[in-house]
Design an enzyme around this catalytic site. Structure first.
Site, mmCIF file in Angstrom:
data_model
loop_
_atom_site.group_PDB
_atom_site.id
_atom_site.type_symbol
_atom_site.label_atom_id
_atom_site.label_comp_id
_atom_site.label_asym_id
_atom_site.label_seq_id
_atom_site.Cartn_x
_atom_site.Cartn_y
_atom_site.Cartn_z
ATOM 1 N N LYS A 398 0.818 -1.211 0.000
ATOM 2 C CA LYS A 398 0.000 0.000 0.000
ATOM 3 C C LYS A 398 0.854 1.264 0.000
ATOM 4 O O LYS A 398 0.640 2.184 -0.788
ATOM 5 C CB LYS A 398 -0.929 -0.007 1.227
ATOM 6 C CG LYS A 398 -1.852 -1.202 1.295
ATOM 7 C CD LYS A 398 -2.793 -1.099 2.464
ATOM 8 C CE LYS A 398 -2.086 -1.150 3.807
ATOM 9 N NZ LYS A 398 -1.371 -2.414 4.037
ATOM 10 N N SER A 715 -18.760 -15.406 10.178
ATOM 11 C CA SER A 715 -18.409 -16.234 9.019
ATOM 12 C C SER A 715 -18.598 -17.720 9.243
ATOM 13 O O SER A 715 -18.614 -18.494 8.291
ATOM 14 C CB SER A 715 -16.951 -15.961 8.616
ATOM 15 O OG SER A 715 -16.786 -14.618 8.240
ATOM 16 N N LYS A 758 -10.523 -14.958 1.827
ATOM 17 C CA LYS A 758 -10.906 -16.320 2.184
ATOM 18 C C LYS A 758 -10.649 -17.296 1.034
ATOM 19 O O LYS A 758 -10.233 -18.444 1.251
ATOM 20 C CB LYS A 758 -12.380 -16.345 2.586
ATOM 21 C CG LYS A 758 -12.658 -15.560 3.884
ATOM 22 C CD LYS A 758 -14.139 -15.487 4.185
ATOM 23 C CE LYS A 758 -14.392 -14.700 5.469
ATOM 24 N NZ LYS A 758 -15.827 -14.555 5.790
#
Length: 835
Positions: A398, A715, A758
Site C-alpha cells: 500500500k 463467518s 478467504k
C-alpha cells in the site's frame, strides 16, 4: 509669584541685585527684625501692594517684580518716603486691578530694601516683612489702594521651653531633610537655617519657602499662636518630604532605566560596528533581507499584509528580548513555505502504467483505479476528487504504491505515519504564543519538501488515537475534504494555506476503527493478498534482487530457483503480503553471503532441498486440510488482519443431559451462531433423520482449535451447523471442502465479507470446493480468474443446500453407537435411526 527656598537663594544669593556680598545677605535674611530692640514705625494707614502667588511673612526678605501701573506708582512714592508698604496676597490671581474684596484681610507690613528699574520698564523691589496686620477700612483707591490697618499680636512661648525646643528641632530636621532630598538647592541654604535663632522667625522663614499652595501659606500667616503655626507647618513639611522621597525614588528608577537603555544602545552600536567589519548582518540588515525576500513571494495579498505586520512588530522588539527569536523564527518559517510553488505534473499515463507494473506485480484492479484517478486529474486539472484510501492487510504494497504514484507524476513524495498519533496539534500545530510551539506535520513537511503539490501518503490512518489533547482524526476532516482544504489554517501559521493541489493517499489495515465522517471523505480501494503465483513473480522480480543488493552480492553470485521460492512460500510463510517471504529470502541470501565472505564452496542455484537445509524444517504443513475420517470436523474460512485463513470446527457428543459446551476463546457473535445452529438442528431433526431424543440424552461440545487465539465474527455459522449435523448423523463431510456464511433461525444463509482473502486462504490450504451464500456471487465476479483456478464454488441460499453438498451418504468407518437409556419405543418412521 511663588518663591521657594531655592528660588529665593538663587535670586538673592547668586545675583547682585542687593549689592551685598554673600555673608551680608545671609545675615540680612536670617535676622529677625523683631529681635531688634528699636521701636519700629507702625503707621495706621498703609499703601496696599497686592501680590500674586506668594505670601510675605514677617522678617522674610523677598524680591517682587512690579508690573501694574498702580503698583509702580505706589512703590516709587513709598521708596521716596519712609519705604513702608503693606503687602497682601490676592484671592483671585487673574484680576489685574484687584479691589479690597479680591484681597485677603491679613497681610504683612514690609520695608523696601532695594528698588531696581529693569530695561523692559518693570520695577523689581527687595522687601523685608515687618509686622502682620489686618485691613479695617479702605481710605483710597486712586492712584493706588490705601487702607487703615490693625496690627496683629503674636503669642509664642519662651523659646527655652521643652515644647518649643522640640518643635524648633523638628522643624530644622525636616528642613534639612528637604534640602538633602533636593540636590538643586545650594549649600548656603543650610547655613541660612543654622543661623536662625528665633523660633517665630523660623516658622515665618520656612512657611514662606515651603512649596505649598497660596491658600495654605495664607492660613499659616493668619495663625497668631506660634506653636500652633509651627505644628501646622511641620505637618505640611512632612507631606512635602514624602512627596520628595517618592519623586526621588521615581527619578532614581527612571535614571537607572535610562542608563541601562543607554548602555544597551552603546553595546548594540558596538556590535553593529563589529558585525559590519566582519561582514555579519545585524538585526536591521536581517529584517531588510526578509522584506526583500517577501517581495518576491507569490503569496496572497492577505498573507503579505499579515507578514508585513509581523515584520513591523519584529522591528519594534529589542533583539535581546526573549520574544525576538520566536517572532524571527515565525517570519522565517512563513518565507520558507512554498507559497504558490508547484512541480510540473507529468501526465503521460502510459508511462505511469509502466512504472506501476514495474514496481508492483498483480493488483490490476487497484492500478486501473489509480490510472482512472490520474486521467480525471489530467483532464480537469483539479484535485477535487475523493481521497484514495488503500485498504488491505500488511505487506501487500500500500505505501509503496503511493511512492510509485509520486514517481510517475514527477511530484515530490511525503510519507506521514499516523500510527499512535493522539495529539490534535500534530495535524493543526500549536499556537505560537506557547513555549515550544511548532507547526503541524502537514505544513512542516510541505516546507521541508519545498512544493505545494506533493503526494502525501497518510500511512496507518486507521491507527490514530485520541485523548484529552484532542482528536487528530477530526482535525483530518478539513485536510481530506476537497471542498475545505483550500483554506486550511494551521494554528502556528495563523493564515490560510491552500492544500487543494496536494494528492493525499491514505493507507489502512482495518476500516472499523476509522471515524465514520473521515471514512466518508475517502474512496476505499481494497487491496487483498497475493496468490502463490503472484508471490513467486514478486520474489523473482523484486525481492530476490533487492536482498542480493542489500547483502553485497552480485547478480551472478546466487540464483533462487522457482521451486525453491515456491517451497519458501508454501512451507515457511502463511500471509497475504510478502513481508515474511522477504525475510525468509533474506535468510537464504545471507547464508550465501557468509559462504562467499569465508571463501567456502556453495551452490549458486538454490533448490527446495537447499531451502530446508538453510531454513530448517518446514514451519507450516503444505496441506492444511484435515481428512474427513472423523465426523463433526468441518473447515471454515475466516478473515484476519493479515489476510484470510482457514478455521476448523470440531464437534463431539457424549452421554449426558443435553448440555451445550463451547470452547476456543469465542466472541459473542460466534457463540450466538453456535446457539442458532443447535436450535435450528433441533427444530428440524426429523428432516435430517435424527431422533429428537438424542438432544436430551447426549451433551454436545463444539470446539475451535488454537484456543489461545480470539475468534469472533459471523463467518462460521454454516460451518458450525454442518459440524453439528455431521456428528449427530455420523455422516462424512466432503473432502477438501470449506465454507463461510452466517445462519438464521429460519435456515437462511447470509452473505459475509472478505471473500477474496478467504478464497486465497482456501487455495493455500489445498481446498477444492467452497460453499458461499448466493449473494456473495458478486464478490466472486470481482476476483480475477487466476485466483479461482482449481476451485469449485457452490452457491447456496438455505442450510439444507449446504448439507446436501457437504455431507456424504456414507458413515464414518466406525459409526458412533447410541443407546436410549429409558428404553422408550422408537418412532414408527423406518428412516429414523433406531437406538
Amino acid at each position: 509669584m511663588n518663591y521657594t527656598l531655592n528660588n529665593f537663594l538663587h535670586n538673592l544669593l547668586l545675583t547682585d541685585l542687593a549689592g551685598e556680598d554673600t555673608e551680608d545677605l545671609i545675615s540680612i535674611i536670617t535676622t529677625d527684625p523683631n529681635d531688634d530692640n528699636e521701636e519700629k514705625e507702625e503707621p495706621t494707614t498703609l499703601p496696599i501692594l497686592p501680590v500674586r502667588n506668594t505670601v510675605l511673612f514677617p522678617g522674610v526678605v523677598l524680591p517682587v517684580t512690579v508690573t501694574r501701573k498702580k503698583s509702580i506708582r505706589l512703590v516709587r512714592k513709598a521708596y521716596r518716603g519712609n519705604k513702608i508698604i503693606g503687602v497682601v496676597a490676592q484671592k483671585n490671581i487673574t484680576s489685574d486691578d484687584p479691589a479690597v474684596e479680591d484681597l485677603y484681610k491679613i497681610g504683612t507690613m514690609a520695608k523696601i530694601l532695594k528698588m531696581l528699574v529693569l530695561p523692559d520698564g518693570n520695577t523689581t523691589i527687595i522687601i523685608q516683612g515687618q509686622s502682620r496686620f489686618e485691613i479695617e477700612e479702605v481710605v483710597q483707591d486712586i492712584p493706588f489702594l490705601s487702607a487703615k490697618v490693625k496690627y496683629c499680636t503674636e503669642t509664642f512661648p519662651n523659646k527655652k521651653s521643652r515644647e518649643v525646643k522640640a518643635l524648633v528641632q523638628s522643624l530644622k530636621d525636616a528642613a534639612a531633610k528637604m534640602l538633602k532630598l533636593n540636590p538643586e538647592i545650594p549649600q548656603e541654604a543650610q547655613i541660612a537655617l543654622d543661623n536662625i535663632d528665633s523660633p517665630s522667625f523660623l516658622t515665618h522663614f520656612l512657611s514662606s519657602n515651603i512649596n505649598v499652595e497660596v491658600q495654605l501659606k495664607q492660613k499659616l500667616l493668619e495663625i497668631n499662636d506660634g506653636v500652633e503655626r509651627g505644628t501646622t507647618l511641620l505637618e505640611l513639611m512632612m507631606k512635602e518630604i514624602q512627596l520628595l522621597e517618592i519623586k526621588q525614588e521615581i527619578q532614581t528608577k527612571v535614571h537607572t532605566d535610562i542608563d541601562q537603555q543607554q548602555r544597551d544602545y552603546f553595546l548594540r552600536q558596538q556590535i553593529k560596528v563589529l558585525q559590519d567589519e566582519l561582514g555579519f548582518d545585524g538585526p536591521d540588515q536581517e529584517l531588510e533581507k526578509l522584506r526583500q525576500t517577501a517581495a518576491k513571494k507569490k503569496w496572497p495579498e492577505v498573507v503579505a499584509k499579515h507578514f508585513n505586520k509581523e515584520l513591523d512588530k519584529l522591528s519594534r522588539i529589542n533583539p535581546a528580548a526573549a520574544e525576538y527569536p520566536v517572532a524571527l523564527n515565525y517570519a522565517e518559517f512563513m518565507l520558507e513555505l512554498p507559497w504558490g510553488e508547484y512541480t510540473k505534473d507529468n501526465f503521460n499515463l502510459k508511462r505511469t502504467k509502466k512504472i506501476l507494473d514495474a514496481d508492483h506485480y498483480g493488483l490490476e484492479k487497484v492500478k486501473e483505479r489509480i490510472i482512472e484517478y490520474l486521467a480525471v486529474l489530467k483532464l480537469k486539472n483539479d484535485m477535487k476528487a475523493p481521497i484514495l484510501c488503500l485498504f488491505g492487510p500488511p505487506g501487500v504494497g500500500k505505501t509503496s504504491l503511493g511512492r510509485s504514484i509520486a514517481k510517475s507524476l514527477g511530484r515530490k513524495y511525503i510519507r506521514m505515519s499516523l500510527g499512535g498519533v493522539r495529539d490534535e496539534a500534530e495535524i493543526r500545530g500549536h499556537r505560537k504564543t506557547y513555549v515550544g510551539a511548532m507547526p503541524g506535520r502537514i505544513i512542516n513537511n510541505i516546507k521541508k519538501i519545498g512544493s505545494s503539490n506533493p503526494v502525501v501518503v497518510l500511512d496507518e490512518i486507521d491507527k490514530i488515537s485520541s485523548d484529552f489533547r484532542g482528536d487528530p482524526s477530526s482535525a483530518l476532516l478539513e485536510v481530506l475534504d476537497p471542498e475545505q482544504n483550500s483554506t486550511f489554517v494551521d494554528n502556528y501559521l495563523e493564515v490560510e494555506y491552500d492544500l487543494s493541489k496536494v494528492l493525499f493517499i491514505a493507507t489502512a489495515n482495518a476500516l472499523d476503527t476509522i471515524q465514520p465522517a473521515l471514512r466518508d471523505r475517502m474512496e476505499i480501494i481494497d487491496i487483498t493478498g497475493y496468490t502463490i503465483e503472484e508471490k513467486v513473480e514478486i520474489a523473482k522480480k523484486h525481492l530476490v534482487p533487492k536482498q542480493k543488493a542489500e547483502h553485497g552480492l552480485d547478480v551472478k553470485d546466487v540464483n533462487v530457483s522457482t521451486p525453491a521460492i515456491q517451497k519458501v512460500i508454501e512451507d515457511y510463510t502463511r500471509e497475504s503480503g510478502v513481508r515474511n517471504l522477504e525475510r525468509k529470502l533474506g535468510a537464504l541470501v545471507r547464508n550465501i553471503a557468509k559462504s562467499k565472505a569465508l571463501e567456502e564452496e556453495y551452490k549458486k542455484t538454490l533448490e527446495p532441498a537447499d531451502v530446508v537445509k538453510i531454513l530448517g524444517p518446514e514451519i507450516f504443513d503444505k496441506e492444511f486440510y484435515q481428512d474427513n475420517e472423523t465426523a463433526g470436523v468441518v473447515t471454515g474460512l475466516a478473515w484476519t488482519s493479515v489476510g484470510g485463513d482457514i478455521l476448523f470446527i470440531e464437534s463431539l457428543v457424549s452421554r449426558g443431559k443435553g448440555k451445550l459446551t463451547l470452547s476456543g476463546q469465542l466472541g459473542d457473535v460466534m457463540k450466538e451462531s453456535a446457539v442458532t445452529a443447535v436450535s435450528y438442528l433441533k427444530a428440524h431433526a426429523e428432516d435430517l433423520h435424527i431422533d429428537y431424543r438424542l438432544f436430551d440424552q447426549y451433551d454436545l461440545h463444539i470446539h475451535f482449535p488454537e484456543g489461545a487465539v480470539p475468534k469472533d465474527g459471523p463467518s462460521a455459522g454454516i460451518a458450525i451447523f454442518t459440524s453439528i449435523a455431521s456428528v449427530f448423523t455420523q455422516r462424512k463431510v466432503r473432502s477438501h471442502l470449506a465454507m463461510t456464511g452466517e445462519i438464521t433461525l429460519r435456515g437462511k444463509v447470509l452473505p459475509v465479507g472478505g471473500i477474496k482473502e478467504k478464497i486465497l486462504a482456501a487455495k493455500r490450504a489445498g481446498i477444492k470446493d467452497v460453499i458461499l451464500c448466493v449473494k456473495n456471487k458478486k464478490d466472486i465476479s470481482e476476483i480475477a480468474a487466476e485466483y479461482l483456478k482449481g476451485l469449485t464454488i457452490h452457491y447456496v441460499d438455505r442450510v439444507e443446500e449446504v448439507l446436501q453438498i457437504a455431507l456424504l451418504p456414507e458413515k464414518v468407518n466406525k459409526p458412533l453407537q447410541l443407546t436410549i437409556l429409558d428404553q422408550q419405543p422408537a418412532p414408527a418412521n423406518p428412516n429414523v435411526i433406531s437406538l
